[in-house]
Design a protein around this motif. Structure first.
Motif, PDB file in Angstrom:
ATOM      1  N   VAL A 283       0.852  -1.187   0.000  1.00 39.68           N
ATOM      2  CA  VAL A 283       0.000   0.000   0.000  1.00 39.68           C
ATOM      3  C   VAL A 283       0.887   1.237   0.000  1.00 39.68           C
ATOM      4  CG1 VAL A 283      -1.803   1.267   1.225  1.00 39.68           C
ATOM      5  CG2 VAL A 283      -1.813  -1.236   1.251  1.00 39.68           C
ATOM      6  N   TRP A 284       0.588   2.172  -0.919  1.00 39.93           N
ATOM      7  CA  TRP A 284       1.386   3.383  -1.086  1.00 39.93           C
ATOM      8  C   TRP A 284       0.526   4.608  -0.823  1.00 39.93           C
ATOM      9  CZ3 TRP A 284       6.513   2.607  -2.460  1.00 39.93           C
ATOM     10  CH2 TRP A 284       6.846   1.348  -2.956  1.00 39.93           C
ATOM     11  N   ALA A 285       0.920   5.427   0.127  1.00 43.89           N
ATOM     12  CA  ALA A 285       0.279   6.717   0.356  1.00 43.89           C
ATOM     13  C   ALA A 285       1.143   7.790  -0.286  1.00 43.89           C
ATOM     14  CB  ALA A 285       0.121   6.987   1.846  1.00 43.89           C
ATOM     15  N   LEU A 286       0.618   8.441  -1.323  1.00 39.59           N
ATOM     16  CA  LEU A 286       1.346   9.501  -2.015  1.00 39.59           C
ATOM     17  C   LEU A 286       0.935  10.834  -1.400  1.00 39.59           C
ATOM     18  CD1 LEU A 286       1.805   7.123  -3.901  1.00 39.59           C
ATOM     19  CD2 LEU A 286       1.439   8.662  -5.843  1.00 39.59           C
ATOM     20  N   VAL A 287       1.910  11.551  -0.829  1.00 36.67           N
ATOM     21  CA  VAL A 287       1.609  12.727  -0.017  1.00 36.67           C
ATOM     22  C   VAL A 287       2.563  13.859  -0.368  1.00 36.67           C
ATOM     23  CG1 VAL A 287       1.504  13.618   2.336  1.00 36.67           C
ATOM     24  CG2 VAL A 287       0.748  11.296   1.869  1.00 36.67           C
ATOM     25  N   GLY A 288       2.018  15.041  -0.612  1.00 43.04           N
ATOM     26  CA  GLY A 288       2.834  16.232  -0.762  1.00 43.04           C
ATOM     27  C   GLY A 288       3.154  16.840   0.588  1.00 43.04           C
ATOM     28  N   ASP A 289       4.046  17.815   0.598  1.00 42.07           N
ATOM     29  CA  ASP A 289       4.456  18.411   1.872  1.00 42.07           C
ATOM     30  C   ASP A 289       3.284  19.103   2.570  1.00 42.07           C
ATOM     31  OD1 ASP A 289       4.357  20.362  -0.078  1.00 42.07           O
ATOM     32  OD2 ASP A 289       6.342  21.163   0.292  1.00 42.07           O
ATOM     33  N   GLY A 290       2.416  19.764   1.811  1.00 39.26           N
ATOM     34  CA  GLY A 290       1.272  20.440   2.433  1.00 39.26           C
ATOM     35  C   GLY A 290       0.336  19.461   3.100  1.00 39.26           C
ATOM     36  N   THR A 291       0.046  18.372   2.437  1.00 42.02           N
ATOM     37  CA  THR A 291      -0.830  17.349   3.011  1.00 42.02           C
ATOM     38  C   THR A 291      -0.177  16.684   4.218  1.00 42.02           C
ATOM     39  OG1 THR A 291      -2.014  16.899   0.964  1.00 42.02           O
ATOM     40  CG2 THR A 291      -1.889  15.110   2.545  1.00 42.02           C
ATOM     41  N   TYR A 292       1.108  16.401   4.133  1.00 39.76           N
ATOM     42  CA  TYR A 292       1.791  15.750   5.248  1.00 39.76           C
ATOM     43  C   TYR A 292       1.665  16.579   6.519  1.00 39.76           C
ATOM     44  CZ  TYR A 292       5.413  13.609   8.106  1.00 39.76           C
ATOM     45  OH  TYR A 292       6.084  12.994   9.144  1.00 39.76           O
ATOM     46  N   LEU A 293       1.838  17.886   6.388  1.00 40.86           N
ATOM     47  CA  LEU A 293       1.778  18.750   7.560  1.00 40.86           C
ATOM     48  C   LEU A 293       0.378  18.831   8.159  1.00 40.86           C
ATOM     49  CD1 LEU A 293       4.151  21.578   6.327  1.00 40.86           C
ATOM     50  CD2 LEU A 293       4.546  20.059   8.274  1.00 40.86           C
ATOM     51  N   MET A 294      -0.635  18.450   7.386  1.00 45.21           N
ATOM     52  CA  MET A 294      -2.000  18.449   7.913  1.00 45.21           C
ATOM     53  C   MET A 294      -2.243  17.311   8.899  1.00 45.21           C
ATOM     54  SD  MET A 294      -4.233  20.716   6.574  1.00 45.21           S
ATOM     55  CE  MET A 294      -4.233  21.948   5.255  1.00 45.21           C
ATOM     56  N   ASN A 295      -1.665  16.110   8.623  1.00 42.34           N
ATOM     57  CA  ASN A 295      -2.113  14.966   9.418  1.00 42.34           C
ATOM     58  C   ASN A 295      -1.142  13.786   9.337  1.00 42.34           C
ATOM     59  OD1 ASN A 295      -3.799  13.480  11.042  1.00 42.34           O
ATOM     60  ND2 ASN A 295      -5.348  13.086   9.491  1.00 42.34           N
ATOM     61  N   PRO A 296       0.045  13.908   9.930  1.00 39.76           N
ATOM     62  CA  PRO A 296       0.992  12.787   9.884  1.00 39.76           C
ATOM     63  C   PRO A 296       0.894  11.834  11.074  1.00 39.76           C
ATOM     64  CG  PRO A 296       2.095  14.691  10.788  1.00 39.76           C
ATOM     65  CD  PRO A 296       0.668  15.119  10.499  1.00 39.76           C
TER      66      PRO A 296
END
Length: 623
Positions: free
Chosen positions: A466-479
């Motif tokens: 399973v691969w979660a593709l995440v940009g920096d903006g999204t990562y900072l929302m909910n890691p």
């Protein structure tokens, strides 16, 4: 205690009841509520919390870090299992409960089942007001949980133990209903959770909820057959309903028999394998050139399990044939009637099978087939160009990241995304190899969905990469659910793309005359503008601090190696890559309506309004 009753608290009774609920479709039986996510505080710790301890033999528990993220994980789980199995989420009162709202909206928008069990204030009002209670000046029966009413398909506040019986039955009925499902909320006052009651034994008996496959009405089917036979340039738009009803094989049989091509929404991508000659890829604002070209000239659009969002219709500008008509096959009449369509209100698989049988011998003209296949070949060359990296030692672009991942994944892998610039690139370029591989949450396009959803998918399909593709903006929302992945030994793979800002909304901001204001991660200068070097934020170090193995990739070659290593790992692994921010994806093939300032003093906004006026002139009302 009578032999016909069992004395339990309300919370204990609810957990026991949920553990005995099953769905059945096509002879396959599943637990309806397979587990419960929870974060405990006052409002659920002594009720549902104690019940989960006591009922651990029948109800698995998963510890979350953020209430919204727990809902996302449950949604990912339900989607992976075609809505036939779901999970529950329990929270405290106050902020724990209101943190559910975004996740509930996402579930309901996407027609995906999740059971929400927020704590609530004392039904007896013996403690009033209590900690975190909202006091409404004129409606004493209102609590913060009422924010969940508009985003829930079913809502009830259980103010007495015996009221749980009809409420719980209604809740699971909606969860198992393919036409009604979404977020279901049972608000549970904390005193009622702990109150004992003599429950009838029948309440805890196993119940199997048959997930029906309604067949099309004969009159509607006859009209649909007539419409298809009369069409010269028909086009199927495949939506998420194809996957939810496991109609992929039925769609392929329909296409093979008739020669009608298929374009897909974000939720429907993968309905046909990417290399099927009739699969044209995505449609709409983020669609492929061949899909959008055919959509503009189609005389019949056959929507299968789609909601026709503005991205799909290009805000009403895509379907331009003066004689275009719509035929919508959908399990809900609400969606089937959109765009003044002829309707087939039925299960997607059943409807496609009946339609194929009724159209026996009918096939579109071979010149049409040749034309769309040539368009598909042209688009495939565009994909190859976007994926190709001529210099393995260079910093990769975002589309080259997708190309590197495409080279690593197998048919069974699941790729998850939801927001930013990646959804558009994926919709245009990704080559879906199986029905479950492409997992885009684009109904609500919620930043922060990807990581927790990956946990839910991994729980639903153990052993699946399973691969979660995440940009920096999204990562900072909910890691935060990285910690849960580590705790539960869920070997999800996170591809963390660093481009130092909101790439998607930055491009949109520029297009609509807002000049990328507030979309980059930069230092603030003395004049208030954001300029200079990127912020010294190390997201890879953050992921490592939360327990992930982290692989840093600086070049295309290093990226390929890191992705292969991550796929082979049995640990939660992050592949961190800083990308060349220059856009390399093909431009949009269709418009999307984001209103632009009608009057402005700055030249970028004036020019943007001129472009807007020229585009909006092409909008149609399909009546």
């Amino acid at each position: 205690m009578s032999a016909a009753t069992r004395r339990l608290t309300t919370a204990q009774a609810l957990v026991r009841f949920l553990s005995a609920q099953y769905t059945e479709r096509d002879g396959v039986r599943r637990r309806l509520i397979a587990g419960t996510w929870g974060i405990f505080g006052h409002g659920n710790v002594a009720g549902i919390g104690q019940a989960l301890v006591e009922c651990a033999d029948v109800m698995p528990y998963h510890q979350g870090r953020n209430e919204q993220a727990m809902v996302h994980a449950a949604v990912g789980y339900a989607r992976q299992l075609d809505r036939l199995s779901a999970q529950a989420v329990t929270t405290s009162i106050g902020p724990g409960a209101t943190n559910l709202v975004t996740g509930a909206a996402l579930a309901t928008v996407n027609r995906l089942p999740v059971l929400l069990l927020p704590g609530d204030y004392f039904a007896s009002r013996v403690a009033d007001p209590l900690l975190q209670q909202l006091e409404h000046p004129v409606s004493a029966d209102v609590s913060v949980n009422d924010t969940l009413r508009p985003v829930s398909r079913y809502f009830d506040r259980v103010t007495r133990p015996e009221a749980l019986i009809p409420s719980a039955l209604n809740a699971v009925r909606v969860l198992a209903d393919p036409a009604e499902t979404g977020a279901v909320t049972l608000a549970l006052p904390q005193d009622v959770q702990a109150e004992a009651y003599d429950w009838p034994e029948e309440f805890f008996a196993e119940r199997v909820w048959h997930v029906r496959r309604p067949a099309p009405d004969p009159v509607e089917l006859a009209a649909a057959v007539q419409a298809v036979r009369a069409a010269r340039r028909p086009l199927v738009v495949a939506g998420g309903g194809v996957h939810h009803s496991e109609a992929e094989e039925a769609l392929r049989a329909f296409v093979d028999a008739t020669g009608i091509p298929v374009a897909s929404t974000q939720a429907g991508k993968g309905s046909l394998r990417h290399d099927h000659p009739a699969d044209l890829g995505g449609i709409g604002h983020t669609g492929t050139a061949v899909s959008d070209e055919l959509a503009r000239t189609a005389d019949l659009v056959i929507g299968v399990g789609t909601r026709y969002t503005d991205f799909t219709t290009a805000s009403g500008t895509l379907f331009q044939n003066p004689d275009v008509r719509f035929l919508n096959l959908n399990v809900t009449g609400f969606d089937a009637h959109k765009l003044a369509a002829r309707t087939l209100v039925c299960d997607a698989r059943t409807g496609l099978e009946r339609l194929t049988e009724a159209l026996a011998g009918h096939r579109v003209d071979e010149a049409y087939v040749s034309a769309y296949r040539a368009g598909k070949e042209r688009w495939e060359r565009v994909v190859e160009t976007a994926y190709r990296a001529d210099d393995d030692t260079a910093v990769p672009t975002q589309t080259q990241v997708l190309g590197a991942l495409d080279a690593v994944v197998g048919d069974e892998d699941v790729v998850i995304n939801a927001a930013g610039s990646l959804p558009g690139d994926l919709h245009k370029l990704w080559r879906s190899r199986s029905p479950r591989q492409y997992h885009l949450e684009y109904g609500y396009s919620c930043m922060g969905y990807e990581i927790p959803a990956a946990l839910g998918v991994q729980q639903a399909a153990p052993g699946t990469p399973v691969w979660a593709l995440v940009g920096d903006g999204t990562y900072l929302m909910n890691p935060t659910e990285i910690v849960t992945a580590v705790q539960e030994n869920l070997p999800v793979n996170l591809v963390l793309v660093q481009n130092h800002g909101y790439a998607s909304i930055g491009g949109l901001s520029e297009e609509v005359g807002a000049e990328r204001f507030g979309t980059a991660y930069r230092h603030r200068a003395a004049d208030g503008t954001f300029t200079g070097a990127p912020l010294p934020v190390d997201l890879a170090a953050n992921a490592a601090s939360l327990g992930m193995d982290v692989l840093r990739a600086k070049t295309v070659r290093e990226l390929r190696n890191a992705l292969a290593e991550a796929r082979a790992s049995d640990r939660p692994t992050c592949v961190y890559v800083e990308t060349d921010p220059a856009p390399t994806a093909p431009p949009a093939e269709a418009w999307w309506d984001v209103p632009v300032a009608e009057v402005a003093a700055r030249e970028p906004a004036v020019r943007a309004r001129e472009r807007y006026d020229s585009q909006v002139a092409g909008r149609r009302r399909h009546l």
